[in-house]
Design a protein around this motif. Structure first.
Motif, mmCIF file in Angstrom:
data_model
loop_
_atom_site.group_PDB
_atom_site.id
_atom_site.type_symbol
_atom_site.label_atom_id
_atom_site.label_comp_id
_atom_site.label_asym_id
_atom_site.label_seq_id
_atom_site.Cartn_x
_atom_site.Cartn_y
_atom_site.Cartn_z
ATOM 1 N N ALA A 296 0.861 -1.184 0.000
ATOM 2 C CA ALA A 296 0.000 0.000 0.000
ATOM 3 C C ALA A 296 0.896 1.231 0.000
ATOM 4 O O ALA A 296 2.133 1.122 0.054
ATOM 5 C CB ALA A 296 -0.940 -0.004 1.205
ATOM 6 N N ARG A 297 0.293 2.404 -0.021
ATOM 7 C CA ARG A 297 1.087 3.635 -0.077
ATOM 8 C C ARG A 297 1.581 4.090 1.296
ATOM 9 O O ARG A 297 2.696 4.581 1.418
ATOM 10 C CB ARG A 297 0.249 4.762 -0.692
ATOM 11 N N ASP A 298 0.741 3.951 2.321
ATOM 12 C CA ASP A 298 0.999 4.549 3.627
ATOM 13 C C ASP A 298 1.779 3.590 4.524
ATOM 14 O O ASP A 298 1.249 2.570 4.961
ATOM 15 C CB ASP A 298 -0.338 4.936 4.277
ATOM 16 N N ARG A 299 3.041 3.918 4.810
ATOM 17 C CA ARG A 299 3.885 3.033 5.612
ATOM 18 C C ARG A 299 3.346 2.870 7.037
ATOM 19 O O ARG A 299 3.433 1.791 7.616
ATOM 20 C CB ARG A 299 5.315 3.566 5.659
ATOM 21 N N SER A 300 2.785 3.934 7.605
ATOM 22 C CA SER A 300 2.257 3.862 8.963
ATOM 23 C C SER A 300 1.076 2.893 9.042
ATOM 24 O O SER A 300 1.001 2.059 9.959
ATOM 25 C CB SER A 300 1.831 5.256 9.432
ATOM 26 N N ARG A 301 0.172 2.993 8.077
ATOM 27 C CA ARG A 301 -0.984 2.081 8.060
ATOM 28 C C ARG A 301 -0.542 0.647 7.780
ATOM 29 O O ARG A 301 -1.128 -0.308 8.296
ATOM 30 C CB ARG A 301 -2.005 2.548 7.027
ATOM 31 N N LEU A 302 0.483 0.491 6.966
ATOM 32 C CA LEU A 302 1.027 -0.842 6.714
ATOM 33 C C LEU A 302 1.584 -1.456 7.996
ATOM 34 O O LEU A 302 1.386 -2.651 8.271
ATOM 35 C CB LEU A 302 2.123 -0.786 5.651
ATOM 36 N N SER A 303 2.281 -0.643 8.797
ATOM 37 C CA SER A 303 2.836 -1.133 10.061
ATOM 38 C C SER A 303 1.718 -1.567 11.004
ATOM 39 O O SER A 303 1.815 -2.607 11.675
ATOM 40 C CB SER A 303 3.689 -0.052 10.729
ATOM 41 N N ASP A 304 0.643 -0.779 11.049
ATOM 42 C CA ASP A 304 -0.512 -1.148 11.881
ATOM 43 C C ASP A 304 -1.146 -2.453 11.388
ATOM 44 O O ASP A 304 -1.518 -3.319 12.193
ATOM 45 C CB ASP A 304 -1.552 -0.034 11.868
ATOM 46 N N ALA A 305 -1.247 -2.585 10.062
ATOM 47 C CA ALA A 305 -1.838 -3.804 9.490
ATOM 48 C C ALA A 305 -0.958 -5.012 9.784
ATOM 49 O O ALA A 305 -1.462 -6.103 10.106
ATOM 50 C CB ALA A 305 -2.014 -3.634 7.979
ATOM 51 N N ARG A 306 0.349 -4.829 9.681
ATOM 52 C CA ARG A 306 1.273 -5.928 9.980
ATOM 53 C C ARG A 306 1.099 -6.401 11.413
ATOM 54 O O ARG A 306 1.091 -7.613 11.691
ATOM 55 C CB ARG A 306 2.707 -5.459 9.751
ATOM 56 N N GLU A 307 0.932 -5.455 12.347
ATOM 57 C CA GLU A 307 0.738 -5.827 13.744
ATOM 58 C C GLU A 307 -0.591 -6.541 13.940
ATOM 59 O O GLU A 307 -0.685 -7.500 14.717
ATOM 60 C CB GLU A 307 0.810 -4.570 14.621
ATOM 61 N N THR A 308 -1.618 -6.093 13.223
ATOM 62 C CA THR A 308 -2.922 -6.762 13.295
ATOM 63 C C THR A 308 -2.809 -8.208 12.843
ATOM 64 O O THR A 308 -3.359 -9.127 13.477
ATOM 65 C CB THR A 308 -3.943 -6.014 12.403
ATOM 66 N N ILE A 309 -2.096 -8.440 11.743
ATOM 67 C CA ILE A 309 -1.916 -9.805 11.224
ATOM 68 C C ILE A 309 -1.099 -10.634 12.213
ATOM 69 O O ILE A 309 -1.423 -11.805 12.473
ATOM 70 C CB ILE A 309 -1.235 -9.760 9.840
ATOM 71 N N ARG A 310 -0.055 -10.053 12.777
ATOM 72 C CA ARG A 310 0.793 -10.784 13.723
ATOM 73 C C ARG A 310 0.015 -11.194 14.967
ATOM 74 O O ARG A 310 0.109 -12.339 15.430
ATOM 75 C CB ARG A 310 1.992 -9.933 14.138
ATOM 76 N N LEU A 311 -0.796 -10.281 15.505
ATOM 77 C CA LEU A 311 -1.572 -10.585 16.703
ATOM 78 C C LEU A 311 -2.636 -11.647 16.429
ATOM 79 O O LEU A 311 -2.945 -12.465 17.294
ATOM 80 C CB LEU A 311 -2.239 -9.309 17.237
ATOM 81 N N ALA A 312 -3.198 -11.624 15.219
ATOM 82 C CA ALA A 312 -4.269 -12.564 14.874
ATOM 83 C C ALA A 312 -3.753 -13.936 14.498
ATOM 84 O O ALA A 312 -4.425 -14.953 14.743
ATOM 85 C CB ALA A 312 -5.114 -12.000 13.736
ATOM 86 N N THR A 313 -2.550 -14.012 13.900
ATOM 87 C CA THR A 313 -2.094 -15.281 13.325
ATOM 88 C C THR A 313 -0.696 -15.707 13.758
ATOM 89 O O THR A 313 -0.311 -16.855 13.528
ATOM 90 C CB THR A 313 -2.084 -15.177 11.780
ATOM 91 N N GLY A 314 0.067 -14.782 14.335
ATOM 92 C CA GLY A 314 1.450 -15.081 14.677
ATOM 93 C C GLY A 314 2.404 -14.960 13.509
ATOM 94 O O GLY A 314 3.608 -15.213 13.650
#
Length: 327
Positions: A69-87
């Motif tokens: 995606a374009r926004d690095r900050s939102r990507l970082s938040d999404a990455r954390e969401t995926i990590r918390l949900a799936t490891g």
């Protein structure tokens, strides 16, 4: 009496059985399963909405996930969401899909992609005579040209990997129900999404020998940040026309879409209206599913009639609105 019933039953069943048998021979490309576990899934527009839900579900199935995606900050938040949900620690790529060279450089730095999900999209609804050409270009550049940029960058390595492993790969394009039927206020958006169908149909011909399957997904209005922004600008007539259509949750659309990708379906509707639209607009599209082809053949005439009924209703809404406004 029994023989008469048997004859009537045979008379009724035989044509359908014969049609199913014919379709089993005719459908192309052949049905496949696209595995996700241990494979590289790249999702553009993966920082929120349907894209994030797709990435999270793919990660939960054991895929190695990259989100773009374009926004690095939102990507970082999404990455954390995926990590918390799936490891799973997803890779993040901050790039604008309108930048062909930037997309190519970003994908060169990654492992070859096995499943490419072109999910990025922007929508600025407005009547064409009121809309600036800059906004029209913005939608075409992101929704259509951005998809070309992603596919061009990923395809050479995808082809090589699919040939070497013998495991089928997938390219999925996120269209819209507005990519199946034009609606008031969606002129530019529908043009950008209708174009994806032509891209998908021709591309499937070009990559079928490389064991790559193309999937075209048609979600309805979906509860995402993008829809929230769209509703702020959507014309009044569009709201009246869309009032009869139900929205969906992003996670539900992602579940249906991912199941369609894994089944190597060419078209993936997401609700009952979507099924009806897919039957009505099947045309010359590839169809790997015997049962979906069966439904299309039998339902085409009826769905054309239903489509005419919808158009009658929509034109009535438009006429009434113009009359009320004294236009």
């Amino acid at each position: 009496m029994a023989s008469s019933l048997y004859f009537l039953l045979l008379l009724f069943v035989f044509p359908f059985a014969a049609l199913l048998l014919a379709l089993a021979v005719l459908v192309r490309p052949r049905p496949e399963r696209i595995p996700l576990k241990g494979r590289h899934v790249l999702v553009s527009g993966g920082s929120s909405g349907i894209g994030l839900a797709l990435a999270r579900r793919a990660a939960a199935e054991g895929a190695r996930v990259s989100i773009l995606a374009r926004d690095r900050s939102r990507l970082s938040d999404a990455r954390e969401t995926i990590r918390l949900a799936t490891g799973v620690d997803a890779s993040v790529i901050a790039v604008d899909v309108r930048d062909a060279e930037g997309v190519a450089r970003a994908l060169e730095a990654l492992d070859p992609v096995d499943v490419l999900i072109c999910n990025q999209g922007v929508f600025v609804p407005q009547e064409l005579d009121l809309q600036s050409l800059d906004e029209v270009r913005f939608m075409v550049d992101v929704n259509l040209m951005g998809t070309f940029h992603l596919i061009k960058a990923a395809l050479p390595a995808m082809k090589k990997r699919a040939r070497e492993t013998g495991i089928p790969a997938s390219i999925a394009l996120m269209s819209s129900q507005a990519g199946q039927v034009g609606v008031y206020g969606y002129t530019a958006y529908s043009a950008s999404k209708f174009a994806l169908r032509g891209l998908a149909e021709a591309l499937q011909h070009e990559v079928v020998a490389d064991n790559i399957h193309v999937t075209l997904i048609f979600p309805p209005d979906t509860e995402t940040p993008g829809l929230a922004e769209e509703l702020k600008r959507r014309p009044e007539v569009t709201n009246k026309i869309a009032a009869s259509s139900g929205g969906m949750k992003a996670d539900k659309v992602a579940q249906i879409a991912l199941n369609g990708i894994k089944s190597a379906l060419f078209v993936v509707p997401c609700n009952l209206e979507g099924v009806m639209l897919c039957i009505a607009t099947a045309g010359m599209s590839p169809q790997p599913s015997i049962f979906m082809a069966f439904r299309e053949v039998l339902g085409a005439s009826l769905m054309r009639l239903v489509g005419l009924c919808f158009q009658w209703s929509w034109f009535g809404v438009i006429k009434k609105w113009h009359t009320e406004k004294g236009m």
